[in-house]
Write a protein that holds these residues in place. Structure first.
Motif, PDB file in Angstrom:
ATOM      1  N   ARG A  58       1.014  -1.153  -0.218  1.00  0.00           N
ATOM      2  CA  ARG A  58       0.051   0.263   0.075  1.00  0.00           C
ATOM      3  C   ARG A  58       0.778   1.588   0.008  1.00  0.00           C
ATOM      4  NH1 ARG A  58      -0.068  -2.245   5.338  1.00  0.00           N
ATOM      5  NH2 ARG A  58       0.170  -0.940   6.765  1.00  0.00           N
ATOM      6  N   ILE A  59       0.189   2.306  -0.171  1.00  0.00           N
ATOM      7  CA  ILE A  59       1.033   3.700  -0.289  1.00  0.00           C
ATOM      8  C   ILE A  59       0.165   4.697   1.215  1.00  0.00           C
ATOM      9  CG2 ILE A  59       1.888   5.850  -1.341  1.00  0.00           C
ATOM     10  CD1 ILE A  59       1.974   4.294  -4.219  1.00  0.00           C
ATOM     11  N   VAL A  60       1.101   4.770   1.778  1.00  0.00           N
ATOM     12  CA  VAL A  60       0.674   5.352   2.758  1.00  0.00           C
ATOM     13  C   VAL A  60       1.412   7.279   2.924  1.00  0.00           C
ATOM     14  CG1 VAL A  60       1.389   6.433   5.362  1.00  0.00           C
ATOM     15  CG2 VAL A  60       0.413   3.885   4.658  1.00  0.00           C
ATOM     16  N   LEU A  61       0.865   8.113   2.965  1.00  0.00           N
ATOM     17  CA  LEU A  61       0.987   9.793   3.239  1.00  0.00           C
ATOM     18  C   LEU A  61       1.035  10.115   4.360  1.00  0.00           C
ATOM     19  CD1 LEU A  61      -1.629  11.278  -0.075  1.00  0.00           C
ATOM     20  CD2 LEU A  61       0.952  10.416  -0.011  1.00  0.00           C
ATOM     21  N   ARG A  62       2.207   9.970   4.314  1.00  0.00           N
ATOM     22  CA  ARG A  62       2.813  10.726   5.721  1.00  0.00           C
ATOM     23  C   ARG A  62       3.106  12.145   6.305  1.00  0.00           C
ATOM     24  NH1 ARG A  62       1.025   7.953  10.469  1.00  0.00           N
ATOM     25  NH2 ARG A  62       3.194   9.136  11.591  1.00  0.00           N
ATOM     26  N   LEU A  63       2.667  13.039   6.779  1.00  0.00           N
ATOM     27  CA  LEU A  63       3.384  14.426   7.376  1.00  0.00           C
ATOM     28  C   LEU A  63       5.603  14.357   7.476  1.00  0.00           C
ATOM     29  CD1 LEU A  63       1.638  16.220   9.549  1.00  0.00           C
ATOM     30  CD2 LEU A  63       1.339  17.084   7.526  1.00  0.00           C
ATOM     31  N   PRO A  64       6.233  14.765   6.590  1.00  0.00           N
ATOM     32  CA  PRO A  64       7.434  14.864   7.045  1.00  0.00           C
ATOM     33  C   PRO A  64       8.219  14.808   8.461  1.00  0.00           C
ATOM     34  CG  PRO A  64       6.986  16.170   5.048  1.00  0.00           C
ATOM     35  CD  PRO A  64       5.709  15.883   5.773  1.00  0.00           C
ATOM     36  N   LEU A  65       8.838  13.998   9.076  1.00  0.00           N
ATOM     37  CA  LEU A  65       9.407  14.667  10.195  1.00  0.00           C
ATOM     38  C   LEU A  65      10.393  15.719  10.215  1.00  0.00           C
ATOM     39  CD1 LEU A  65       9.902  10.777  11.862  1.00  0.00           C
ATOM     40  CD2 LEU A  65       8.325  12.659  12.024  1.00  0.00           C
ATOM     41  N   GLU A  66      10.291  16.879  10.771  1.00  0.00           N
ATOM     42  CA  GLU A  66      11.301  18.001  10.501  1.00  0.00           C
ATOM     43  C   GLU A  66      12.971  17.721  10.787  1.00  0.00           C
ATOM     44  OE1 GLU A  66      10.422  21.263  10.651  1.00  0.00           O
ATOM     45  OE2 GLU A  66       8.336  21.039   9.793  1.00  0.00           O
ATOM     46  N   ASP A  67      13.286  17.062  11.651  1.00  0.00           N
ATOM     47  CA  ASP A  67      13.786  16.402  12.768  1.00  0.00           C
ATOM     48  C   ASP A  67      14.611  14.938  12.418  1.00  0.00           C
ATOM     49  OD1 ASP A  67      12.020  14.977  14.306  1.00  0.00           O
ATOM     50  OD2 ASP A  67      13.213  15.354  16.236  1.00  0.00           O
ATOM     51  N   ALA A  68      14.133  14.136  11.441  1.00  0.00           N
ATOM     52  CA  ALA A  68      14.625  13.013  11.320  1.00  0.00           C
ATOM     53  C   ALA A  68      15.140  12.630   9.872  1.00  0.00           C
ATOM     54  CB  ALA A  68      13.139  11.736  10.992  1.00  0.00           C
ATOM     55  N   PRO A  69      16.239  12.505   9.813  1.00  0.00           N
ATOM     56  CA  PRO A  69      16.976  11.994   8.438  1.00  0.00           C
ATOM     57  C   PRO A  69      16.111  11.012   7.891  1.00  0.00           C
ATOM     58  CG  PRO A  69      18.043  10.635  10.382  1.00  0.00           C
ATOM     59  CD  PRO A  69      17.387  11.287  11.280  1.00  0.00           C
ATOM     60  N   GLU A  70      16.090  11.706   6.293  1.00  0.00           N
ATOM     61  CA  GLU A  70      15.752  10.611   5.674  1.00  0.00           C
ATOM     62  C   GLU A  70      16.778   9.041   5.194  1.00  0.00           C
ATOM     63  OE1 GLU A  70      15.368  12.234   1.440  1.00  0.00           O
ATOM     64  OE2 GLU A  70      15.067  14.186   1.874  1.00  0.00           O
ATOM     65  N   ASN A  71      15.686   7.991   5.547  1.00  0.00           N
ATOM     66  CA  ASN A  71      16.345   6.732   5.409  1.00  0.00           C
ATOM     67  C   ASN A  71      15.081   6.459   4.025  1.00  0.00           C
ATOM     68  OD1 ASN A  71      17.140   4.108   6.075  1.00  0.00           O
ATOM     69  ND2 ASN A  71      16.967   3.975   8.187  1.00  0.00           N
ATOM     70  N   THR A  72      15.444   5.617   3.656  1.00  0.00           N
ATOM     71  CA  THR A  72      14.966   5.011   2.660  1.00  0.00           C
ATOM     72  C   THR A  72      14.592   3.104   3.536  1.00  0.00           C
ATOM     73  OG1 THR A  72      16.567   3.976   0.877  1.00  0.00           O
ATOM     74  CG2 THR A  72      15.665   6.103   0.912  1.00  0.00           C
ATOM     75  N   ASN A  73      14.644   2.684   3.653  1.00  0.00           N
ATOM     76  CA  ASN A  73      13.503   2.088   4.997  1.00  0.00           C
ATOM     77  C   ASN A  73      13.596   1.947   6.330  1.00  0.00           C
ATOM     78  OD1 ASN A  73      13.147  -0.996   4.966  1.00  0.00           O
ATOM     79  ND2 ASN A  73      15.165  -1.522   4.473  1.00  0.00           N
ATOM     80  N   ASP A  74      12.469   2.000   6.385  1.00  0.00           N
ATOM     81  CA  ASP A  74      12.207   2.978   8.128  1.00  0.00           C
ATOM     82  C   ASP A  74      11.871   1.254   8.130  1.00  0.00           C
ATOM     83  OD1 ASP A  74      11.312   6.377   7.262  1.00  0.00           O
ATOM     84  OD2 ASP A  74      12.724   5.281   8.314  1.00  0.00           O
ATOM     85  N   ALA A  75      12.646   0.604   8.570  1.00  0.00           N
ATOM     86  CA  ALA A  75      11.782  -0.697   9.118  1.00  0.00           C
ATOM     87  C   ALA A  75      10.832  -0.464  10.115  1.00  0.00           C
ATOM     88  CB  ALA A  75      12.192  -2.237   9.109  1.00  0.00           C
ATOM     89  N   GLY A  76       9.465  -1.089  10.589  1.00  0.00           N
ATOM     90  CA  GLY A  76       9.260  -0.861  12.001  1.00  0.00           C
ATOM     91  C   GLY A  76       7.723  -0.205  11.939  1.00  0.00           C
ATOM     92  N   ARG A  77       7.225   0.638  11.023  1.00  0.00           N
ATOM     93  CA  ARG A  77       7.383   1.720  11.308  1.00  0.00           C
ATOM     94  C   ARG A  77       5.299   1.200  10.996  1.00  0.00           C
ATOM     95  NH1 ARG A  77       8.294   6.978   7.905  1.00  0.00           N
ATOM     96  NH2 ARG A  77       7.632   8.419   9.450  1.00  0.00           N
ATOM     97  N   SER A  78       3.925   1.578  11.842  1.00  0.00           N
ATOM     98  CA  SER A  78       2.782   0.854  11.368  1.00  0.00           C
ATOM     99  C   SER A  78       2.055   1.768  11.561  1.00  0.00           C
ATOM    100  CB  SER A  78       2.428  -0.105  11.849  1.00  0.00           C
ATOM    101  OG  SER A  78       2.692   0.159  13.723  1.00  0.00           O
TER     102      SER A  78
END
Length: 78
Positions: A58-78
């Motif tokens: 599925r494709i999920v739209l989320r607000l960007p996190l301002e202080d998080a570095p860009e990581n292309t494989n964020d395992a564990g988010r649900s």
């Protein structure tokens, strides 16, 4: 990827949302960034720009996190 320059003198147009492709493997979710979305000026819609088009999950739209570095494989988010 998620920023585009509209004019040399204007600031970058940061996206309102990031688009994530989410797949499940057992109890784990794997999140890979696939694009971004910008809200229309009238507030009645979004423009979605995908860098890749997944064929499953599925494709999920989320607000960007301002202080998080860009990581292309964020395992564990649900």
């Amino acid at each position: 990827m998620a920023r585009e320059k509209t004019n040399q003198n204007l600031p970058l147009n940061a996206p309102d949302y990031l688009a994530w492709h989410v797949t499940q493997k057992g109890k784990k979710s794997y999140w890979n960034k696939v694009g971004a979305a910008w809200q229309h000026k009238d507030g009645r819609g979004l423009t979605l720009q995908l860098e890749t088009c997944p064929i499953n999950g599925r494709i999920v739209l989320r607000l960007p996190l301002e202080d998080a570095p860009e990581n292309t494989n964020d395992a564990g988010r649900s």
